[in-house]
Design a protein around this motif. Structure first.
Motif, PDB file in Angstrom:
ATOM      1  N   ARG A 252      50.093  53.034 101.945  1.00 20.98           N
ATOM      2  CA  ARG A 252      49.471  52.060 102.844  1.00 20.98           C
ATOM      3  C   ARG A 252      48.410  52.721 103.719  1.00 20.98           C
ATOM      4  NH1 ARG A 252      53.181  48.897 107.141  1.00 20.98           N
ATOM      5  NH2 ARG A 252      53.340  51.027 107.934  1.00 20.98           N
ATOM      6  N   MET A 253      48.720  53.921 104.220  1.00 17.60           N
ATOM      7  CA  MET A 253      47.754  54.624 105.066  1.00 17.60           C
ATOM      8  C   MET A 253      46.512  55.018 104.283  1.00 17.60           C
ATOM      9  SD  MET A 253      47.002  55.628 108.055  1.00 17.60           S
ATOM     10  CE  MET A 253      48.584  55.396 108.869  1.00 17.60           C
ATOM     11  N   ALA A 254      46.697  55.515 103.042  1.00 17.30           N
ATOM     12  CA  ALA A 254      45.555  55.909 102.213  1.00 17.30           C
ATOM     13  C   ALA A 254      44.700  54.703 101.865  1.00 17.30           C
ATOM     14  CB  ALA A 254      46.050  56.592 100.932  1.00 17.30           C
ATOM     15  N   THR A 255      45.343  53.582 101.536  1.00 14.61           N
ATOM     16  CA  THR A 255      44.608  52.359 101.210  1.00 14.61           C
ATOM     17  C   THR A 255      43.855  51.846 102.428  1.00 14.61           C
ATOM     18  OG1 THR A 255      46.328  51.801  99.604  1.00 14.61           O
ATOM     19  CG2 THR A 255      44.831  50.045 100.249  1.00 14.61           C
ATOM     20  N   LYS A 256      44.498  51.930 103.571  1.00 15.71           N
ATOM     21  CA  LYS A 256      43.873  51.464 104.818  1.00 15.71           C
ATOM     22  C   LYS A 256      42.618  52.275 105.136  1.00 15.71           C
ATOM     23  CE  LYS A 256      44.894  50.983 109.768  1.00 15.71           C
ATOM     24  NZ  LYS A 256      45.942  51.173 110.804  1.00 15.71           N
ATOM     25  N   LYS A 257      42.716  53.589 104.989  1.00 13.08           N
ATOM     26  CA  LYS A 257      41.558  54.429 105.281  1.00 13.08           C
ATOM     27  C   LYS A 257      40.444  54.221 104.252  1.00 13.08           C
ATOM     28  CE  LYS A 257      44.088  58.028 107.753  1.00 13.08           C
ATOM     29  NZ  LYS A 257      44.482  59.461 107.796  1.00 13.08           N
ATOM     30  N   SER A 258      40.834  54.068 102.983  1.00 11.82           N
ATOM     31  CA  SER A 258      39.840  53.847 101.938  1.00 11.82           C
ATOM     32  C   SER A 258      39.142  52.505 102.120  1.00 11.82           C
ATOM     33  CB  SER A 258      40.500  53.895 100.557  1.00 11.82           C
ATOM     34  OG  SER A 258      41.060  55.166 100.317  1.00 11.82           O
ATOM     35  N   ALA A 259      39.892  51.523 102.648  1.00 18.52           N
ATOM     36  CA  ALA A 259      39.336  50.176 102.804  1.00 18.52           C
ATOM     37  C   ALA A 259      38.308  50.089 103.926  1.00 18.52           C
ATOM     38  CB  ALA A 259      40.460  49.181 103.066  1.00 18.52           C
ATOM     39  N   LEU A 260      38.224  51.116 104.768  1.00 11.98           N
ATOM     40  CA  LEU A 260      37.266  51.080 105.874  1.00 11.98           C
ATOM     41  C   LEU A 260      35.817  51.148 105.397  1.00 11.98           C
ATOM     42  CD1 LEU A 260      39.009  53.494 108.416  1.00 11.98           C
ATOM     43  CD2 LEU A 260      38.852  51.001 108.556  1.00 11.98           C
ATOM     44  N   PHE A 261      35.597  51.731 104.214  1.00 11.18           N
ATOM     45  CA  PHE A 261      34.228  51.990 103.784  1.00 11.18           C
ATOM     46  C   PHE A 261      33.502  50.715 103.386  1.00 11.18           C
ATOM     47  CE2 PHE A 261      30.797  53.471 101.091  1.00 11.18           C
ATOM     48  CZ  PHE A 261      30.336  54.571 101.791  1.00 11.18           C
ATOM     49  N   ARG A 262      34.131  49.855 102.595  1.00 10.46           N
ATOM     50  CA  ARG A 262      33.445  48.664 102.084  1.00 10.46           C
ATOM     51  C   ARG A 262      32.993  47.715 103.199  1.00 10.46           C
ATOM     52  NH1 ARG A 262      32.553  46.464  97.228  1.00 10.46           N
ATOM     53  NH2 ARG A 262      32.216  44.207  97.142  1.00 10.46           N
ATOM     54  N   PRO A 263      33.854  47.382 104.196  1.00 11.70           N
ATOM     55  CA  PRO A 263      33.361  46.531 105.295  1.00 11.70           C
ATOM     56  C   PRO A 263      32.182  47.155 106.030  1.00 11.70           C
ATOM     57  CG  PRO A 263      35.743  46.647 105.330  1.00 11.70           C
ATOM     58  CD  PRO A 263      35.288  47.653 104.330  1.00 11.70           C
ATOM     59  N   PHE A 264      32.185  48.484 106.144  1.00 11.86           N
ATOM     60  CA  PHE A 264      31.069  49.146 106.816  1.00 11.86           C
ATOM     61  C   PHE A 264      29.769  48.972 106.024  1.00 11.86           C
ATOM     62  CE2 PHE A 264      28.509  53.020 107.512  1.00 11.86           C
ATOM     63  CZ  PHE A 264      28.210  52.813 108.848  1.00 11.86           C
ATOM     64  N   VAL A 265      29.861  49.055 104.703  1.00 13.99           N
ATOM     65  CA  VAL A 265      28.684  48.836 103.853  1.00 13.99           C
ATOM     66  C   VAL A 265      28.203  47.404 103.990  1.00 13.99           C
ATOM     67  CG1 VAL A 265      27.867  48.745 101.461  1.00 13.99           C
ATOM     68  CG2 VAL A 265      29.281  50.648 102.215  1.00 13.99           C
ATOM     69  N   GLU A 266      29.141  46.452 104.019  1.00 14.75           N
ATOM     70  CA  GLU A 266      28.757  45.055 104.152  1.00 14.75           C
ATOM     71  C   GLU A 266      28.096  44.785 105.498  1.00 14.75           C
ATOM     72  OE1 GLU A 266      32.361  42.965 103.439  1.00 14.75           O
ATOM     73  OE2 GLU A 266      32.255  43.195 101.246  1.00 14.75           O
ATOM     74  N   MET A 267      28.581  45.462 106.536  1.00 11.78           N
ATOM     75  CA  MET A 267      27.941  45.329 107.843  1.00 11.78           C
ATOM     76  C   MET A 267      26.522  45.895 107.790  1.00 11.78           C
ATOM     77  SD  MET A 267      29.101  46.940 111.502  1.00 11.78           S
ATOM     78  CE  MET A 267      28.636  48.588 110.970  1.00 11.78           C
TER      79      MET A 267
END
Length: 613
Positions: free
Chosen positions: A265-280
C-alpha cells in the motif's frame, strides 16, 4: 501484565525475521545493473528487436506528422483558401497514415511480446540452472520460500519491463524530442512559455525517486518473508494440526500478511503521486497555451504572433507532450520495481559456489572406491569445529560404519565424501585423487546417498526409481525394485509402477519411501554408497528385507553406513566411534565389544532400551 496472543505472535514474527538475509539496500539507480539486464536482449538483437524498433519509429513518425497536416496545412492553407480538393487529399493521406500506424502497432506489440517472453524465459532458466549448481552452504542460510520468490515473483516483475517498457521508453523519448523540436520551430515564444513548468516538475519527480525505490524494495522483502512462511506452514501442516496450533499459526501469518499489505500500500501510494502531478502540470500548460496563445493569435502573424492553425497544432502537440511524460513517470516506477527485483536476482547470480571446480579439473572415471581422509578439519562456521583433524583409510569394497551421538560429525564425513563441502584443512581423496582436483559431476555420478528422510519427487514410481539413472530400461527399474524388496508393495498399488505420487511421496509410508530410495541407489550402480540413518524409519519386517537387499547392494562397493541399529552395523568391516568431531576408537564389532569402551556403552544402552520397551 500478561501479553496478549496477538502481541506474542507479533513479537515472534519480528524475532523470526530480524536476521533475514533479504534486507533493503540504499543505493542509487544502478545503470550498470540496467545494462546487465539488457544483455539478455542480445539473442533477439537480429530478429524481433530491430523489427519492433522499426515498427515503433514508423508509428511515432505518423503521430508526429498528423498534427502538422491538420493545423498548418488543413486549417491555415486548405480551409483558409477553401481548397476542397486539397482538403480531400489531406483526409485520404491522414487516413492512410493512420492505417500505417495501425499496422505498425500490430507488429510492434507482437514482436515486443515475443521478445519479452523470450527474455523472461532465458533469465528464469539461467537463474534456476545457476541456483542448482550452488553449494549446500547457500541453502543452509536461505529458506526455500525466499529462493522461490526470486525465481518466480522477482523475474515476473521484470516481464512488463521487457514486454512493453523498453520499446515504449524509446518511443516516448523520441516523441518528446520530436514534439519539443516541432514546437520550438513553430513558435519559440509559446513553446518556452508552456515548458516553463518542466524544471519544477523535474525537481519534484527527482525527490520522489528515492522513496519510491525503497518502498518497492520493501515490498519484495515482505513478499519473500510471506512466501517463506507459507512454504514452512504447508510443509509442517501435520505438526501444526497435531499440536492444535492452527489459530496461532493463522495469527502469525496475519502478521506477515499485514506487513506485506502495508508495504504494498505504501509503495503504491508513493508511486501514485507522480501521475496526478503530471496531470496538474498538463493543466498549467493548457492554461498558458490558451492565455498566451490567444494573445499571439490576436496580435497576428505580422506582429510576431501565430495563426489559428498553428494554435490548433500546438493544442494537439500539448496533449501529446504530457502523455509520454506521464508514461515516463510510470516507466520510471516500473524501472524502480525492476531494479529492486534485479538486485535480488543478480545477488543470486553473483553467488559463487563455495565448492567449485578448478579450470583444469579432470574427470574421475572408473572409480574404485578407496577413500582417504588426511588430517581433515572442517567447520560449518568460525565458532564450531565439526571435525578435528580426522584421518581415515577406507579400502576399496570395504563397509565401514560411523556411530556416535548427534553432532559427533558422522554426516559431515559423508558430506565431505560427496564434496558437498570442502574441508577447512587437510584433504579428502578417492583412489589417490584430491576431490578438489576432479570434476564434480564425474565424482557424484559414482556416489549414491540414501538419507533417513528420503525425498520422493512428483511423478510415477518408475520415474522416481529411475531418477539417478535416466537411461535405465523399465526392466532394469523393476529388477532393482525386486532386489531391495520394493516390488511387493508396488504391485499392490492401483497402477503399479505407473502410480503417480505427489510431492514428497505422501501416499507412501516412511518404509515404502525408503525402499524406493534403496532401489534408486541400486539402479544408479554407484562405486561408493552412503547410508545416512537409512533404516531409521523402517519397521522390523521391512528391515529384514533391507538387510537381505544390503548384501546385494553392498557387494563390490565401498559403503559408509551411519546408523545406531546394531543389526545394521555389526557386519561392517570397521566401525568408527565419533565424539565431538574426533575418532575415539575403531575396529570390528567384536574388537570394540571386547575393548569395552564408548562403543560397548552405546550398544549396552541400546539393549537396555529394548528391554524396557
Amino acid at each position: 501484565m500478561a501479553k496478549s496472543s496477538e502481541q506474542i505472535n507479533k513479537n515472534r514474527h519480528l524475532k523470526r525475521f530480524h536476521y533475514t538475509v533479504d534486507q533493503a539496500v540504499e543505493k542509487p539507480f544502478n545503470w550498470q545493473q540496467m545494462w546487465r539486464l539488457l544483455e539478455y536482449l542480445k539473442p533477439y538483437s537480429k530478429t524481433y528487436l530491430p523489427g519492433a524498433i522499426i515498427a515503433m519509429l514508423v508509428s511515432t513518425a505518423v503521430r508526429l506528422t498528423v498534427p502538422i497536416l491538420i493545423g498548418k496545412v488543413a486549417i491555415d492553407v486548405a480551409i483558409s483558401n477553401k481548397d476542397t480538393g486539397m482538403l480531400t487529399n489531406l483526409v485520404i493521406l491522414i487516413g492512410v497514415l493512420y492505417l500505417i500506424n495501425y499496422i505498425g502497432n500490430i507488429f510492434r506489440i507482437k514482436w515486443v511480446n515475443i521478445l519479452g517472453q523470450g527474455v523472461i524465459y532465458d533469465l528464469r532458466k539461467h537463474l534456476f540452472s545457476h541456483v542448482q549448481r550452488l553449494s549446500h552452504r547457500f541453502f543452509d542460510s536461505r529458506s526455500a520460500g525466499s529462493i522461490l520468490v526470486r525465481i518466480m515473483n522477482d523475474i515476473n516483475s521484470l516481464q512488463e519491463l521487457f514486454t512493453n517498457g523498453i520499446i515504449n521508453l524509446l518511443m516516448d523519448i523520441i516523441s518528446l524530442i520530436g514534439i519539443v523540436v516541432i514546437l520550438l520551430v513553430l513558435s519559440p515564444k509559446l513553446a518556452l512559455a508552456i515548458m516553463v513548468i518542466l524544471p519544477i516538475m523535474f525537481y519534484i519527480s527527482t525527490k520522489l525517486r528515492r522513496n519510491i525505490r525503497r518502498a518497492w524494495q520493501n515490498v519484495r522483502i515482505q513478499q519473500s518473508r510471506m512466501n517463506s512462511h507459507l512454504n514452512e506452514s504447508i510443509q509442517g501442516i501435520r505438526i501444526t494440526q497435531s499440536f492444535s496450533q492452527e489459530k496461532e499459526n493463522a495469527a502469525f501469518f496475519n502478521g506477515v500478511n499485514t506487513d506485506y499489505f502495508q508495504s504494498l500500500r505504501m509503495a503504491t501510494k508513493k508511486s501514485a503521486l507522480f501521475r496526478p502531478f503530471v496531470e496538474m502540470s498538463n493543466a498549467i500548460g493548457t492554461i498558458i497555451l490558451i492565455t498566451y496563445g490567444a494573445y499571439l493569435i490576436i496580435i497576428g502573424v505580422e506582429n510576431g504572433g501565430i495563426a489559428v492553425g498553428e494554435f490548433v497544432t500546438f493544442a494537439f502537440y500539448l496533449g501529446m507532450f504530457w502523455e509520454p511524460i506521464s508514461r515516463l513517470g510510470q516507466m520510471y516506477n516500473q524501472l524502480l520495481m525492476a531494479m529492486a527485483a534485479s538486485e535480488r536476482i543478480f545477488e543470486f547470480l553473483d553467488e559463487q559456489p563455495n565448492v567449485s571446480e578448478k579450470e583444469n579439473a579432470y574427470q574421475l572415471t572408473d572409480m574404485k572406491g578407496h577413500i582417504e581422509f588426511e588430517n581433515v578439519q572442517f567447520s560449518y562456521d568460525a565458532d564450531r569445529i565439526a571435525l578435528h583433524e580426522i584421518s581415515l583409510d577406507i579400502k576399496q569394497g570395504q563397509t565401514i560404519a560411523l556411530v556416535g551421538h548427534t553432532g559427533s560429525g558422522k554426516s559431515t564425513i559423508a558430506n565431505l565424501i560427496s564434496r558437498f563441502y570442502d574441508p577447512t584443512k587437510g584433504a579428502v581423496k578417492i583412489d589417490g585423487h584430491d576431490l578438489q582436483d576432479v570434476q564434480l559431476d564425474t565424482l557424484r555420478q559414482q556416489i549414491s546417498v540414501v538419507l533417513q528422510d528420503t525425498f520422493i519427487f512428483s511423478g510415477t514410481i518408475m520415474e522416481n526409481i529411475r531418477f539417478g539413472q535416466p537411461t535405465a530400461t523399465d526392466e532394469q527399474v523393476i529388477e532393482a525394485a525386486k532386489v531391495v524388496g520394493a516390488d511387493e508393495f508396488i504391485g499392490r498399488l492401483a497402477d503399479g509402477y505407473a502410480t503417480e505420487v505427489e510431492e514428497r511421496g505422501n501416499i507412501l509410508s516412511a518404509g515404502e519411501r525408503q525402499l524406493l530410495s534403496f532401489a534408486r541407489a541400486l539402479l544408479a550402480d554407484p562405486r561408493i554408497l552412503i547410508l545416512d540413518e537409512a533404516t531409521a524409519s523402517i519397521d522390523t519386517e521391512t528391515e529384514v528385507k533391507i538387510q537381505n537387499a544390503l548384501k546385494r547392494l553392498l557387494n563390490g562397493r565401498t559403503a559408509i553406513i551411519i546408523a545406531h541399529r546394531l543389526s545394521t552395523i555389526r557386519e561392517s568391516d570397521t566401525i568408527y566411534v565419533l565424539e565431538q568431531g574426533k575418532v575415539l576408537e575403531y575396529g570390528s564389532h567384536e574388537q570394540l565389544m571386547e575393548h569395552r569402551g564408548e562403543y560397548f556403552g552405546l550398544i549396552k544402552s541400546q539393549f537396555q532400551m529394548l528391554e524396557v520397551m
